[in-house]
Design a protein around this motif. Structure first.
Motif, PDB file in Angstrom:
ATOM      1  N   VAL A 239      98.633   1.332 197.937  1.00 35.14           N
ATOM      2  CA  VAL A 239      97.371   1.283 197.203  1.00 35.14           C
ATOM      3  C   VAL A 239      97.655   1.503 195.711  1.00 35.14           C
ATOM      4  O   VAL A 239      98.304   2.487 195.340  1.00 35.14           O
ATOM      5  N   PRO A 240      97.184   0.622 194.827  1.00 36.17           N
ATOM      6  CA  PRO A 240      97.375   0.836 193.389  1.00 36.17           C
ATOM      7  C   PRO A 240      96.655   2.113 192.935  1.00 36.17           C
ATOM      8  O   PRO A 240      95.520   2.370 193.349  1.00 36.17           O
ATOM      9  N   LEU A 241      97.316   2.905 192.119  1.00 35.23           N
ATOM     10  CA  LEU A 241      96.736   4.145 191.615  1.00 35.23           C
ATOM     11  C   LEU A 241      96.336   3.983 190.156  1.00 35.23           C
ATOM     12  O   LEU A 241      96.898   3.161 189.426  1.00 35.23           O
ATOM     13  N   CYS A 242      95.370   4.792 189.737  1.00 35.24           N
ATOM     14  CA  CYS A 242      94.860   4.735 188.365  1.00 35.24           C
ATOM     15  C   CYS A 242      94.686   6.158 187.847  1.00 35.24           C
ATOM     16  O   CYS A 242      94.158   7.024 188.541  1.00 35.24           O
ATOM     17  N   MET A 243      95.131   6.394 186.626  1.00 40.35           N
ATOM     18  CA  MET A 243      94.945   7.687 185.957  1.00 40.35           C
ATOM     19  C   MET A 243      94.671   7.434 184.475  1.00 40.35           C
ATOM     20  O   MET A 243      94.979   6.371 183.945  1.00 40.35           O
ATOM     21  N   GLY A 244      94.111   8.438 183.805  1.00 39.28           N
ATOM     22  CA  GLY A 244      93.963   8.334 182.360  1.00 39.28           C
ATOM     23  C   GLY A 244      92.669   8.855 181.787  1.00 39.28           C
ATOM     24  O   GLY A 244      92.586   9.152 180.597  1.00 39.28           O
ATOM     25  N   GLU A 245      91.640   8.974 182.605  1.00 36.36           N
ATOM     26  CA  GLU A 245      90.348   9.448 182.121  1.00 36.36           C
ATOM     27  C   GLU A 245      90.462  10.801 181.430  1.00 36.36           C
ATOM     28  O   GLU A 245      89.790  11.062 180.428  1.00 36.36           O
ATOM     29  N   ARG A 246      91.311  11.678 181.956  1.00 36.61           N
ATOM     30  CA  ARG A 246      91.456  13.021 181.381  1.00 36.61           C
ATOM     31  C   ARG A 246      92.822  13.229 180.751  1.00 36.61           C
ATOM     32  O   ARG A 246      93.280  14.372 180.595  1.00 36.61           O
ATOM     33  N   ASN A 247      93.464  12.144 180.351  1.00 36.93           N
ATOM     34  CA  ASN A 247      94.665  12.224 179.514  1.00 36.93           C
ATOM     35  C   ASN A 247      94.238  11.911 178.086  1.00 36.93           C
ATOM     36  O   ASN A 247      93.282  11.167 177.864  1.00 36.93           O
ATOM     37  N   PHE A 248      94.941  12.448 177.121  1.00 37.12           N
ATOM     38  CA  PHE A 248      94.542  12.176 175.750  1.00 37.12           C
ATOM     39  C   PHE A 248      95.771  12.077 174.849  1.00 37.12           C
ATOM     40  O   PHE A 248      96.806  12.686 175.101  1.00 37.12           O
ATOM     41  N   MET A 249      95.611  11.284 173.827  1.00 35.08           N
ATOM     42  CA  MET A 249      96.663  10.919 172.886  1.00 35.08           C
ATOM     43  C   MET A 249      97.792  10.183 173.629  1.00 35.08           C
ATOM     44  O   MET A 249      97.935  10.279 174.839  1.00 35.08           O
ATOM     45  N   LYS A 250      98.576   9.460 172.884  1.00 36.31           N
ATOM     46  CA  LYS A 250      99.649   8.652 173.487  1.00 36.31           C
ATOM     47  C   LYS A 250     100.641   9.516 174.266  1.00 36.31           C
ATOM     48  O   LYS A 250     101.199   9.099 175.262  1.00 36.31           O
ATOM     49  N   TRP A 251     100.814  10.766 173.794  1.00 37.86           N
ATOM     50  CA  TRP A 251     101.786  11.644 174.442  1.00 37.86           C
ATOM     51  C   TRP A 251     101.331  12.058 175.843  1.00 37.86           C
ATOM     52  O   TRP A 251     102.160  12.339 176.705  1.00 37.86           O
ATOM     53  N   GLY A 252     100.033  12.075 176.069  1.00 35.92           N
ATOM     54  CA  GLY A 252      99.521  12.412 177.384  1.00 35.92           C
ATOM     55  C   GLY A 252      99.714  11.301 178.408  1.00 35.92           C
ATOM     56  O   GLY A 252      99.548  11.523 179.610  1.00 35.92           O
ATOM     57  N   PHE A 253     100.060  10.113 177.942  1.00 33.85           N
ATOM     58  CA  PHE A 253     100.281   8.959 178.816  1.00 33.85           C
ATOM     59  C   PHE A 253     101.763   8.584 178.923  1.00 33.85           C
ATOM     60  O   PHE A 253     102.134   7.777 179.767  1.00 33.85           O
ATOM     61  N   GLN A 254     102.581   9.164 178.066  1.00 35.16           N
ATOM     62  CA  GLN A 254     103.968   8.732 177.921  1.00 35.16           C
ATOM     63  C   GLN A 254     104.752   8.773 179.230  1.00 35.16           C
ATOM     64  O   GLN A 254     105.434   7.820 179.602  1.00 35.16           O
ATOM     65  N   ASP A 255     104.663   9.890 179.953  1.00 33.12           N
ATOM     66  CA  ASP A 255     105.451  10.045 181.174  1.00 33.12           C
ATOM     67  C   ASP A 255     104.965   9.103 182.274  1.00 33.12           C
ATOM     68  O   ASP A 255     105.782   8.468 182.959  1.00 33.12           O
ATOM     69  N   ILE A 256     103.651   8.998 182.429  1.00 28.48           N
ATOM     70  CA  ILE A 256     103.097   8.115 183.458  1.00 28.48           C
ATOM     71  C   ILE A 256     103.503   6.669 183.208  1.00 28.48           C
ATOM     72  O   ILE A 256     103.875   5.935 184.128  1.00 28.48           O
ATOM     73  N   ILE A 257     103.450   6.264 181.935  1.00 29.69           N
ATOM     74  CA  ILE A 257     103.822   4.883 181.585  1.00 29.69           C
ATOM     75  C   ILE A 257     105.321   4.682 181.729  1.00 29.69           C
ATOM     76  O   ILE A 257     105.773   3.689 182.306  1.00 29.69           O
ATOM     77  N   GLY A 258     106.101   5.618 181.201  1.00 29.18           N
ATOM     78  CA  GLY A 258     107.560   5.456 181.220  1.00 29.18           C
ATOM     79  C   GLY A 258     108.128   5.331 182.613  1.00 29.18           C
ATOM     80  O   GLY A 258     109.066   4.562 182.851  1.00 29.18           O
ATOM     81  N   LYS A 259     107.563   6.064 183.567  1.00 25.67           N
ATOM     82  CA  LYS A 259     108.026   6.010 184.955  1.00 25.67           C
ATOM     83  C   LYS A 259     107.265   4.977 185.786  1.00 25.67           C
ATOM     84  O   LYS A 259     107.549   4.791 186.960  1.00 25.67           O
ATOM     85  N   ARG A 260     106.302   4.344 185.195  1.00 23.42           N
ATOM     86  CA  ARG A 260     105.401   3.385 185.847  1.00 23.42           C
ATOM     87  C   ARG A 260     104.888   3.939 187.177  1.00 23.42           C
ATOM     88  O   ARG A 260     104.989   3.329 188.240  1.00 23.42           O
TER      89      ARG A 260
END
Length: 392
Positions: A239-260
């Motif tokens: 199942v595709p997962l989605c996150m981000g509503e409660r992440n903020f600034m680029k640094w809050g997304f860096q790990d999730i994006i980097g590890k896909r």
């Protein structure tokens, strides 16, 4: 330099005002010596709205007398001149200011914001509404949408503040099964678990609904700490997962994006750092082939800003609209429909487009805003059946 830019070459910020409105809404109005104003939003879904307004006022000293069209300079200054620059209240205040600055720049240039971001990457933005069960699918179809978001029924049938132990997995799965049967294969079902599932609950739920091909499951678990549990879940379900509503600034997304770790990100433009930061987060995600679905904000200001970036960002594939998706079909109106001057959403067959109005395309009706002042609102207190605290 075009005609508009030459006319306003000496533009400076002269005032920063906030408006606190019913529904946990905070709006900021930035005024200039040229009579051009910008509108931004810094709302939040609990009783911290007054704190955000104070954060905006605290930043005022860094804005007065500055050129509002130097958006990146001001964003960097507001972020870095304030030594303590981590936290959703700070990032929401910064987001509100950033959106207002883009609104000013659009009016100065005589262009809609998405044109300033590089122009349109698509002709229209796909949208989805909200609703559960068969009726949710039927409602979406009735307004031209072929996508709807629901949430797993985690709490008891007769007590929406208590999660049973064990929770009713069968009931949650049956809901998605019924929606798939009602919608057919040419209909998308999005699911928001709202962070209410433990990793174990999330895994058994995701595995059970795999045959029904959900578009994604949003916030299947909580967001705190490392992303190890999220990565574990991602590795064990299709199942595709989605996150981000409660992440903020680029640094809050860096790990999730980097590890896909996820297939979709849903940044909220009034929390993640505004238009400037949303664009960067989306570009980071694009490099990892992660798609973007902006999270609905609290008013038309944030939603409209997200449609602008959705028009521009190539990997922004669907916009959450909730009740706004049915705007063309409304038969009655209330004060919320009079809260803003400007365009109405142009929605047809499950897609939204924007007119070429300079800037954001909206102005706050200050008289209506003042007539409906902010009233503090506490979120409900959810508990497990044994009395322990559940996330909300």
């Amino acid at each position: 330099m075009n005609e508009h830019q030459g006319k306003y070459s000496g533009i400076k910020i002269t005032a920063v005002e906030t408006f606190l409105v019913e529904g946990n809404c905070c709006f900021v109005k930035i005024s200039t010596n040229e009579g051009i104003t910008g509108l931004g939003e810094g709302s939040i879904s609990d009783n911290k709205v007054g704190t955000i307004a104070q954060c905006i006022k605290d930043m005022k000293g860094h804005l007065i007398g500055k050129d509002p069209t130097n958006i990146e300079y001001l964003w960097q200054g507001l972020y870095r001149w304030n030594r303590w620059h981590v936290g959703v209240l700070f990032s929401t205040a910064l987001s509100a200011i950033d959106i207002a600055l883009w609104d000013i720049l659009g009016k100065v240039a005589g262009l809609p914001i998405y044109k300033l971001l590089g122009g349109a990457a698509r002709d229209k933005v796909r949208i989805y509404t909200g609703g559960g069960g068969k009726s949710g699918v039927q409602h979406a179809r009735s307004i031209g949408c072929n996508a709807v978001k629901t949430g797993p029924p985690v709490t008891k049938v007769d007590d929406n503040l208590t999660v049973p132990m064990p929770w009713d997995l069968g009931r949650a799965v049956k809901q998605i099964e019924e929606m798939r049967l009602e919608g057919g294969d040419d209909f998308d079902i999005l699911i928001d678990a709202h962070g209410r599932l433990t990793p174990t609950m999330a895994l058994e739920y995701c595995k059970a609904i795999e045959p029904y091909r959900p578009f994604f499951v949003e916030e299947p678990i909580q967001v705190e700490g490392s992303n190890d549990a999220l990565e574990w879940l991602s590795d064990h379900t299709t199942v595709p997962l989605c996150m981000g509503e409660r992440n903020f600034m680029k640094w809050g997304f860096q790990d999730i994006i980097g590890k896909r770790i996820v297939s979709y990100l849903n940044p909220d433009i009034v929390h993640c750092g505004g238009i400037s930061e949303f664009k960067k987060i989306a570009a980071m995600a694009e490099a990892q082939y992660i798609q973007v679905s902006p999270h609905i904000t609290y008013s038309k200001v944030g939603v409209t800003a997200e449609i602008h970036v959705g028009m521009n960002c190539p990997n922004s594939v669907i916009q959450e609209m909730s009740t706004y998706a049915a705007e063309p079909f409304k038969e009655t109106t209330d004060w919320r429909d009079d809260l803003f001057f400007g365009h109405k959403y142009q929605i047809e067959n499950g897609f939204v487009t924007l007119p070429d109005t300079p800037g954001l395309g909206l102005e706050l009706n200050e008289e209506v805003a003042k007539a409906h002042p902010y009233v503090p609102f506490l979120r409900p207190e959810l508990r497990f059946e044994d009395g322990s605290v559940e996330d909300n």
